[in-house]
Motif scaffolding. Structure first.
Motif, PDB file in Angstrom:
ATOM      1  N   SER A 159     -13.239  16.880 139.235  1.00  0.00           N
ATOM      2  CA  SER A 159     -13.223  18.036 140.122  1.00  0.00           C
ATOM      3  C   SER A 159     -12.881  17.626 141.549  1.00  0.00           C
ATOM      4  N   THR A 218     -11.005  15.115 142.408  1.00  0.00           N
ATOM      5  CA  THR A 218      -9.564  14.847 142.402  1.00  0.00           C
ATOM      6  C   THR A 218      -8.775  16.157 142.460  1.00  0.00           C
ATOM      7  N   ARG A 219      -9.223  17.147 141.701  1.00  0.00           N
ATOM      8  CA  ARG A 219      -8.557  18.446 141.708  1.00  0.00           C
ATOM      9  C   ARG A 219      -8.660  19.098 143.087  1.00  0.00           C
TER      10      ARG A 219
END
Length: 218
Positions: free
Chosen positions: A37, A39-40
């Motif tokens: 998450s 990274t997103r």
């Protein structure tokens, strides 16, 4: 506190709404994110999208979950590890989640003139007849939300908003309607509830018969 909670859309379903007034840093420091998450989040170019993403995680906390309880399948549909159904939507100033014991779909849309201009591409425009321009915009936005929310329930490649999802005609005052999905030689019916939150439209779809909106609580 920027939480607007609307309970009991039906006996099995809760809606939670977050109005985003916080800065990026305040939201970020109030949640814990798993690595995927984070990274997103870092890959999002728009701060509005980032804040909407984090506000969803705040709503999960309000419901007794965390980001670690949420995962997405290969089609991008969200799921909770305990098996309860979840649907997520966010748009500009608001994020919403729906939690239910049944399969549900939720959509939140800002009222924008562009939606009305595009209406012939996704709906039966005869449903806009005899309405003033403001109500045409509201109804077209509700219809777009209807089709988004049904698509979220089905989550199948190839479904066309225009060719496969057909809303019953309805009045804005009703805040509910029915919709039919005709796809892959099958016909399915869904119940729709909708409401207005400031200059946004909230729409939810259910497979089963549902009751009306409950009162809002801040």
């Amino acid at each position: 506190m920027p939480l607007l909670k609307i309970k009991a859309l039906n006996a099995h379903t809760d809606l939670l709404v977050w109005k985003i007034t916080e800065s990026f840093d305040v939201l970020f420091n109030s949640i814990a994110l798993k690595e995927v998450s984070l990274t997103r989040l870092e890959g999002m170019k728009s701060e509005d999208h980032q804040k909407g993403f984090m506000a969803v995680r705040r709503l999960l906390m309000e419901a007794g979950y965390t980001d670690f309880d949420l995962y997405y399948d290969a089609f991008g549909k969200p799921h909770l590890k305990d098996g309860r159904h979840i649907s997520i939507s966010h748009s500009h100033d608001f994020s919403v989640i729906m939690l239910s014991d049944e399969n549900i779909g939720a959509d939140l849309e800002m009222l924008k003139d562009k939606t009305l201009k595009l209406a012939p591409r996704f709906m039966d425009v005869s449903h806009l007849q005899n309405l003033n321009v403001d109500d045409q915009l509201k109804k077209a936005t509700v219809v777009w939300g209807i089709k988004e929310s049904v698509f979220k329930i089905k989550n199948e490649t190839g479904i066309s908003f225009k060719d496969h999802i057909f809303e019953d005609d309805f009045n804005l005052e009703d805040k509910k309607c029915g919709v039919t999905l005709r796809f892959n030689n099958t016909t399915e019916r869904f119940d729709i509830l909708f409401d207005f939150i400031e200059n946004y439209v909230f729409v939810c779809a259910f497979n089963a018969v549902s009751s009306g909106f409950a009162s809002a609580e801040r």
